[in-house]
Structure formats: structure tokens, C-alpha cells
Design an enzyme around this catalytic site. Sequence first.
Site, PDB file in Angstrom:
ATOM      1  N   HIS A  65       0.817  -1.216   0.000  1.00 47.40           N
ATOM      2  CA  HIS A  65       0.000   0.000   0.000  1.00 47.40           C
ATOM      3  C   HIS A  65       0.856   1.274   0.000  1.00 47.40           C
ATOM      4  O   HIS A  65       0.764   2.112   0.884  1.00 47.40           O
ATOM      5  CB  HIS A  65      -0.963   0.002   1.189  1.00 47.40           C
ATOM      6  N   GLU A 104     -12.909   2.289  -5.449  1.00 46.28           N
ATOM      7  CA  GLU A 104     -13.580   3.572  -5.641  1.00 46.28           C
ATOM      8  C   GLU A 104     -12.941   4.398  -6.756  1.00 46.28           C
ATOM      9  O   GLU A 104     -11.728   4.353  -6.965  1.00 46.28           O
ATOM     10  CB  GLU A 104     -13.515   4.391  -4.353  1.00 46.28           C
TER      11      GLU A 104
END
Length: 389
Positions: free
Chosen positions: A153, A256
Amino acid sequence: MSARLRLLVAAAAFLPSVAGAQPDVMRSSYHQFRLVQVVDGLMNPWSMAFLPNGDMLVTERPGRLRIVRNGQLLPNAVEGVPTVVTGNQAGLLDVVLHPQFASNRLVYLSYSKPSTDGSQNTTAVIRGRFENDRLQDVQEIVEANAWSQGRGHYGSRLAFDRDGYLFITVGDRQVMPSGDVDALMAHPAQNLMVHNGKVLRLHDDGRVPADNPFVGRSDALPQIYSYGHRNLQGLIVHPATNQVWATEHGPQGGDELNLIQAGRNYGWPVIGYGVNYRSGTQIHPTTVREGMEQPVKVWVPSIATSGLMTYRGNRFPGWQGSILTGALAGEVLVRLKLDGTKILEDETLLRGKGRIRDVREGSDGLVYLAIEDRAGAPTGIWRLEPVGR
């Protein structure tokens, strides 16, 4: 059967194999196209940038910057690339050119930077002048305050807007969310004193713009432009509107697409549409909370969104102005046509062709894909070529 007929039948037996060697024609709402390989032999290609002379720069996650010239992958990696941490999601990541590259030759790279003792790592960005196939005068632009022992990440996408500001995504570094709302609000993505889970905005040399939303606050880092993100893997500035758009990974559901605006909170991990891996248990108390932004689009289940681009060329006129996003887990290429934040068209252009790590428009108006292999086997760069025009 005559000898001539037998000869024709025998020859026809070879036709399927010859036809099979040609790329299949694929159909979309506006165009037919083929997927054609440009170059092979890359290890985990992560990003692409096209130079004015037609060359292509490609980052390989293991830590190499490569050159594709005249359709050939040059054997030697570019010198001057910093030492990177590798393994899992770590490595050499995004590459973009300065808007005035033709005159200043500046190339920007994001990567996983090790700490001095090697125990931790973070997202960092450097720039250097690309001369004689090497990077010179390399300078660090930003070292994110997002240190972790883990190797995941990182965010790491880069994009310039029309005013010359550089936007940088930083992932949440896989800090696990847990607990009630108060505990979730204490997550690093919600903490303005670290860079985890943020979009940063800087001048091209790393200075902080005076109009950044949190400048002058003692409880916030000045580089932050937006917060409450998980792991942003796609980033663009729309050429017509100068709006910043980003895609980010949700956990097992809830990828998203967001319109990134100054000072806004995008909710991770307090709100969202995903669930915990494996167990499928709830993470978020709700999907809506006052003061937190809603995504323009959500993918449930996740497709693992990746590189993002806006199509501007004339080789696929029906796609002009559309946003294209690749995907890893879903192995799809998706086209979205928007009017403001309203989605007018949502179309899957490719499916099952491999993990699409990046998608970029070439100077020839074609769409290029960096396709990687999860296990690290050599892969390549492919492009979409129109059929019937």
C-alpha cells in the site's frame, strides 16, 4: 476426389492455425480493435511514459527503469535510479515526465525507499534529468512520513495539473482498521500528522504551495491535499477540466473512483463498501458519514483498479474524453464516460487478458497497457489498435 481438390483440402487444413496467429478482433460500443504486443521480456512492468522522440520509459518493480526504442527493449537499464526496497508491492513504481520535459528533460520516479538501517520503508519521489539514456542530477522531491516494516500500500501514482503542481498518492501502508468509530477515526489515514492514506500536492521541485488546504495548521502536515484514502493506484488530471481523479483499492469489495478536492476527507476506514479479507466481517459502521465524501463509482466485488488515463487521441474518436482504468484482480480494462460526476457510459473493453498494471495513451493516439505476472514471470507492453479505419 481429384488430385487438385485433394491439394486444396490439404491447404485449407492449415488455415485455422494461420488465422489463429492473428490477434482476435474485439468489439466495443464504438470501435473494433485488436490487442497487439509491442514488446516482451519485462519483469513486473508498473508504469510507462512516452518521450517526444517516440521512446518509451518503463519501470520494472524490481528496481529498473527500461527504454523501449523502435519497438525494441534495450538490454541495459537506465543508470541513476535510486536503491529501492523490493518484495511484495515494493519497488520502483510510477514514472512521469515534467510538463516541460522537451526543454528541461526532467523525469519523476516514485519508489519504495528504505530507512537508513533498512528496518522500515516509505513512499518517496525523485526527479532527474534524462540525458544520454541515464538520469543525472537526481534530487529527492519528497520522502513521505508513512514509514512501515511492511511492503504494501504505497500508493505512488504521480500526475501534474495544468498549473504545474505535482500530485502524489500515498497509501495507508496496510495499517489494519479495527474497533469502534473512535478507533477507526484514529487510523493513520484520518491522522493529518502523517502521510498515510493521503494525496499530496507540491511544486515541481518539492516545495509546498502556499494555498494547500492545511498550510499553517499545527495539527496537519502542509503537503496534504486530501485524506481518508486506502491505497490509490490510479491518478489523473483531466485535461479539459483540470480536475484530479483517483481510483483506490477497497478491501474485498469497495474499489472507488473519486473526484479529489482540496481538504476533503474520503472516509477510509470509517466509511466504505468493502469487508475484511477471508472472514467477510464488517469493517465500517456505515457507508455514509457527514463530512466524508462519497465515491463517484464503487466496484463490488473489487476489480483491483490500477493505472488511470483520459483518452484524448483521434484513433478511437468514440472514446474521446473517456476515463480508462485497468485492473489487477479483475483483469479488465474499463471505459467510463462522465458528465461532471454523473456516469453516462460504463463499458468493459477487455477481460481476462492479464493483470493490467498501467494504461497510457501513446503519442500515436493508441492505448498502451503494461500487463504483469503476479509470480514475476516476464511479460510485456501491449496496445489497442483500431480495426476497420
